[in-house]
Design a protein around this motif. Sequence first.
Motif, mmCIF file in Angstrom:
data_model
loop_
_atom_site.group_PDB
_atom_site.id
_atom_site.type_symbol
_atom_site.label_atom_id
_atom_site.label_comp_id
_atom_site.label_asym_id
_atom_site.label_seq_id
_atom_site.Cartn_x
_atom_site.Cartn_y
_atom_site.Cartn_z
ATOM 1 N N SER A 110 2.746 -21.771 -2.343
ATOM 2 C CA SER A 110 2.992 -22.599 -3.529
ATOM 3 C C SER A 110 3.502 -21.698 -4.650
ATOM 4 C CB SER A 110 1.712 -23.341 -3.921
ATOM 5 O OG SER A 110 0.690 -22.409 -4.196
ATOM 6 N N ALA A 111 2.880 -21.740 -5.797
ATOM 7 C CA ALA A 111 3.320 -20.922 -6.930
ATOM 8 C C ALA A 111 3.205 -19.434 -6.608
ATOM 9 C CB ALA A 111 2.498 -21.254 -8.164
ATOM 10 N N ILE A 112 2.191 -19.082 -5.829
ATOM 11 C CA ILE A 112 2.055 -17.703 -5.363
ATOM 12 C C ILE A 112 2.920 -17.596 -4.112
ATOM 13 C CG2 ILE A 112 0.475 -15.989 -4.440
ATOM 14 C CD1 ILE A 112 -1.755 -17.366 -5.994
ATOM 15 N N GLN A 113 3.973 -16.825 -4.189
ATOM 16 C CA GLN A 113 4.908 -16.723 -3.068
ATOM 17 C C GLN A 113 4.310 -15.848 -1.972
ATOM 18 O OE1 GLN A 113 7.749 -18.474 -2.702
ATOM 19 N NE2 GLN A 113 7.075 -19.514 -4.533
ATOM 20 N N SER A 114 3.511 -16.451 -1.128
ATOM 21 C CA SER A 114 2.882 -15.729 -0.028
ATOM 22 C C SER A 114 2.700 -16.677 1.141
ATOM 23 C CB SER A 114 1.527 -15.176 -0.463
ATOM 24 O OG SER A 114 0.680 -16.252 -0.795
ATOM 25 N N LYS A 115 2.557 -16.111 2.305
ATOM 26 C CA LYS A 115 2.309 -16.886 3.510
ATOM 27 C C LYS A 115 1.226 -16.189 4.313
ATOM 28 C CE LYS A 115 6.857 -18.926 3.964
ATOM 29 N NZ LYS A 115 8.042 -19.061 4.786
ATOM 30 N N ILE A 116 0.502 -16.966 5.080
ATOM 31 C CA ILE A 116 -0.508 -16.433 5.978
ATOM 32 C C ILE A 116 0.143 -16.288 7.349
ATOM 33 C CG2 ILE A 116 -2.748 -16.854 7.050
ATOM 34 C CD1 ILE A 116 -3.013 -16.505 4.069
ATOM 35 N N MET A 117 -0.042 -15.142 7.977
ATOM 36 C CA MET A 117 0.517 -14.923 9.316
ATOM 37 C C MET A 117 -0.639 -14.843 10.295
ATOM 38 S SD MET A 117 3.604 -12.307 8.433
ATOM 39 C CE MET A 117 4.331 -12.446 10.035
ATOM 40 N N SER A 118 -0.808 -15.888 11.079
ATOM 41 C CA SER A 118 -1.908 -15.971 12.022
ATOM 42 C C SER A 118 -1.527 -15.316 13.336
ATOM 43 C CB SER A 118 -2.260 -17.439 12.256
ATOM 44 O OG SER A 118 -3.263 -17.550 13.226
ATOM 45 N N GLY A 119 -2.485 -14.649 13.948
ATOM 46 C CA GLY A 119 -2.268 -14.047 15.254
ATOM 47 C C GLY A 119 -1.435 -12.791 15.219
ATOM 48 N N VAL A 120 -1.241 -12.211 14.043
ATOM 49 C CA VAL A 120 -0.429 -11.006 13.914
ATOM 50 C C VAL A 120 -1.367 -9.830 13.715
ATOM 51 C CG1 VAL A 120 1.326 -9.857 12.516
ATOM 52 C CG2 VAL A 120 1.464 -12.301 12.917
ATOM 53 N N LEU A 121 -1.150 -8.791 14.481
ATOM 54 C CA LEU A 121 -1.975 -7.593 14.368
ATOM 55 C C LEU A 121 -1.466 -6.759 13.206
ATOM 56 C CD1 LEU A 121 -4.186 -5.766 15.493
ATOM 57 C CD2 LEU A 121 -2.463 -4.730 16.952
ATOM 58 N N GLU A 122 -2.345 -6.462 12.278
ATOM 59 C CA GLU A 122 -1.947 -5.660 11.123
ATOM 60 C C GLU A 122 -1.866 -4.202 11.542
ATOM 61 O OE1 GLU A 122 -3.418 -4.400 6.664
ATOM 62 O OE2 GLU A 122 -4.652 -5.693 7.883
ATOM 63 N N GLN A 123 -0.717 -3.634 11.338
ATOM 64 C CA GLN A 123 -0.542 -2.220 11.628
ATOM 65 C C GLN A 123 -0.868 -1.423 10.375
ATOM 66 O OE1 GLN A 123 0.265 -0.824 14.576
ATOM 67 N NE2 GLN A 123 0.166 -2.848 15.479
ATOM 68 N N SER A 124 -1.008 -0.150 10.549
ATOM 69 C CA SER A 124 -1.272 0.707 9.409
ATOM 70 C C SER A 124 -0.095 0.636 8.444
ATOM 71 C CB SER A 124 -1.484 2.136 9.892
ATOM 72 O OG SER A 124 -1.615 2.998 8.794
ATOM 73 N N ASN A 125 -0.373 0.819 7.170
ATOM 74 C CA ASN A 125 0.699 0.771 6.183
ATOM 75 C C ASN A 125 1.359 2.137 6.027
ATOM 76 O OD1 ASN A 125 -1.441 2.007 4.982
ATOM 77 N ND2 ASN A 125 -1.495 0.718 3.183
ATOM 78 N N VAL A 126 1.192 2.996 7.015
ATOM 79 C CA VAL A 126 1.783 4.324 7.004
ATOM 80 C C VAL A 126 2.967 4.332 7.964
ATOM 81 C CG1 VAL A 126 1.374 6.754 7.535
ATOM 82 C CG2 VAL A 126 -0.415 5.402 6.458
ATOM 83 N N ASP A 127 4.103 4.858 7.510
ATOM 84 C CA ASP A 127 5.265 5.018 8.375
ATOM 85 C C ASP A 127 5.052 6.301 9.178
ATOM 86 O OD1 ASP A 127 7.686 5.082 9.600
ATOM 87 O OD2 ASP A 127 8.865 5.414 7.776
ATOM 88 N N LEU A 128 4.785 6.150 10.484
ATOM 89 C CA LEU A 128 4.435 7.300 11.308
ATOM 90 C C LEU A 128 5.573 8.314 11.387
ATOM 91 C CD1 LEU A 128 2.446 5.661 14.235
ATOM 92 C CD2 LEU A 128 1.587 6.986 12.333
ATOM 93 N N ALA A 129 6.814 7.851 11.489
ATOM 94 C CA ALA A 129 7.949 8.782 11.582
ATOM 95 C C ALA A 129 8.049 9.636 10.326
ATOM 96 C CB ALA A 129 9.238 8.005 11.809
ATOM 97 N N GLU A 130 7.878 8.997 9.161
ATOM 98 C CA GLU A 130 7.963 9.743 7.901
ATOM 99 C C GLU A 130 6.816 10.741 7.774
ATOM 100 O OE1 GLU A 130 7.823 8.904 3.095
ATOM 101 O OE2 GLU A 130 8.264 7.251 4.458
ATOM 102 N N GLU A 131 5.604 10.322 8.125
ATOM 103 C CA GLU A 131 4.456 11.223 8.016
ATOM 104 C C GLU A 131 4.552 12.372 9.020
ATOM 105 O OE1 GLU A 131 2.186 11.176 5.614
ATOM 106 O OE2 GLU A 131 3.295 9.490 4.784
ATOM 107 N N PHE A 132 5.083 12.094 10.204
ATOM 108 C CA PHE A 132 5.264 13.144 11.206
ATOM 109 C C PHE A 132 6.285 14.170 10.697
ATOM 110 C CE2 PHE A 132 6.057 14.231 15.855
ATOM 111 C CZ PHE A 132 4.832 14.863 15.988
ATOM 112 N N THR A 133 7.365 13.681 10.066
ATOM 113 C CA THR A 133 8.379 14.568 9.502
ATOM 114 C C THR A 133 7.776 15.436 8.405
ATOM 115 O OG1 THR A 133 10.072 12.915 9.975
ATOM 116 C CG2 THR A 133 10.647 14.627 8.393
#
Length: 164
Positions: A110-133
């Motif tokens: 609605s006024a808050i532009q957000s959606k709920i994503m059901s059945g989706v596995l939340e991954q870490s918010n870290v970019d592994l390629a960038e952190e590995f570099t």
Amino acid sequence: MRIDPGDNSANILDIVIDPGKIGEFAGITQMEGTSSLIADQDGYGLGFLNTISVNEDGKILGVFSNGTVRVLAQILVATFNNPTGLLRVGDNMFDISANSGAPIIDEPGSAIQSKIMSGVLEQSNVDLAEEFTRMIIAQRGFQANARVITASDEFLQEITNLKR
């Protein structure tokens, strides 16, 4: 059950509740009279909750064994005028502060532009390629610094040897 109406009358009400027996049409039923024949059904049959799902509007839906789908609950989303002003309380949880402002609570989408994503596995918010570099760059920097220290140590030993 005996109920005193409380109006100082001598009459006490006697109420008998007869829930009946399982499998019989006696006592409290949805049928009129004492007939055990069901001529017509008005409504759904008995249903058990089979599964629960969440749609992107945040509605928690219950799917029943008789084919009905009912909204069981609604997930609401809160946003803040200053989300960085929230107080960190640990375990990935935050609390309202005077700096964050009051929460604005509404349905997702609605006024808050957000959606709920059901059945989706939340991954870490870290970019592994960038952190590995970054880790490789830090390791190379450490190796280079170790070589500089080794070279300067050898240089100091050579100076010491020249002095003798």
